[in-house]
Design an enzyme around this catalytic site. Structure first.
Site, short mmCIF file in Angstrom:
data_model
loop_
_atom_site.label_atom_id
_atom_site.label_comp_id
_atom_site.label_asym_id
_atom_site.label_seq_id
_atom_site.Cartn_x
_atom_site.Cartn_y
_atom_site.Cartn_z
CG HIS A 100 -0.34 -0.22 2.53
ND1 HIS A 100 0.05 -1.48 2.94
CD2 HIS A 100 -0.04 0.61 3.53
CE1 HIS A 100 0.56 -1.40 4.15
NE2 HIS A 100 0.54 -0.13 4.54
CG HIS A 102 0.57 5.29 4.15
ND1 HIS A 102 -0.33 5.17 5.19
CD2 HIS A 102 1.36 4.19 4.21
CE1 HIS A 102 -0.08 4.05 5.85
NE2 HIS A 102 0.94 3.43 5.29
P1 5GP Z 1 1.13 0.44 7.54
O1 5GP Z 1 1.31 0.67 9.03
O2 5GP Z 1 1.14 -1.04 7.23
O3 5GP Z 1 2.08 1.23 6.70
O4 5GP Z 1 -0.29 1.03 7.17
C1 5GP Z 1 -1.48 0.35 7.39
C2 5GP Z 1 -2.57 1.38 7.44
O5 5GP Z 1 -3.81 0.72 7.34
C3 5GP Z 1 -2.59 2.20 8.74
O6 5GP Z 1 -2.42 3.58 8.44
C4 5GP Z 1 -3.96 1.90 9.32
O7 5GP Z 1 -4.59 3.02 9.93
C5 5GP Z 1 -4.75 1.42 8.10
N1 5GP Z 1 -5.82 0.48 8.42
C6 5GP Z 1 -5.73 -0.61 9.23
N2 5GP Z 1 -6.90 -1.26 9.27
C7 5GP Z 1 -7.75 -0.55 8.46
C8 5GP Z 1 -9.13 -0.74 8.09
O8 5GP Z 1 -9.81 -1.68 8.50
N3 5GP Z 1 -9.66 0.18 7.24
C9 5GP Z 1 -8.95 1.25 6.77
N4 5GP Z 1 -9.58 2.09 5.95
N5 5GP Z 1 -7.65 1.43 7.08
C10 5GP Z 1 -7.06 0.55 7.92
#
Ligand code: 5GP
Ligand code: ZN
Length: 114
Positions: A100, A102
């Protein structure tokens, strides 16, 4: 992948707020936004993260970056600017193991990558 959170979001099993979608990509609002605009851009085909992009077809990989640009423009971020981040692995605090990007904007970012 059946037990992947973002695959469930793509399939609609888990609800999300869609911002953009095409053949290759789905984009939706982060549930815990870190900026006024915080959108996640993900490929529809499961891939675990940046360290696995060699497993992706080029069209899907390119579509992710094009979608980041498109989302930023759609969200009105072109004038102020924005940041695109992909966390990979433990040191970067990756919490969801589906690639993903951001897309963050709408406020001044810190002058550090930490
Ligand atoms: P990472 O920490 O892996 O870079 O980013 C994962 C992102 O996914 C986090 O910013 C978190 O807030 C988001 N996230 C986690 N669970 C969910 C969800 O169920 N729905 C949405 N829309 N975002 C989520
Ligand atoms: Zn997945």
């Amino acid at each position: 992948m059946t037990d992947c959170l973002f695959c469930k979001i793509i399939s609609g099993d888990i609800p999300s707020t869609k911002v953009y979608e095409d053949e290759y990509v789905y984009a939706f609002r982060d549930i815990n936004p870190q900026a006024p605009t915080h959108v996640l851009v993900i490929p529809k085909k499961h891939v675990s993260g940046m360290s696995a992009v060699d497993e992706m077809d080029d069209a899907s990989l390119a579509a992710c970056l094009r979608a980041c640009r498109l989302v930023a423009a759609q969200e009105g971020l072109n004038d102020g600017g924005y940041r695109v981040v992909s966390n990979c692995g433990d040191h970067a605090c990756q919490s969801v193991h589906h690639l993903h990007f951001h897309v963050l904007g709408g406020r001044q970012m810190a002058d550090t990558m930490a």
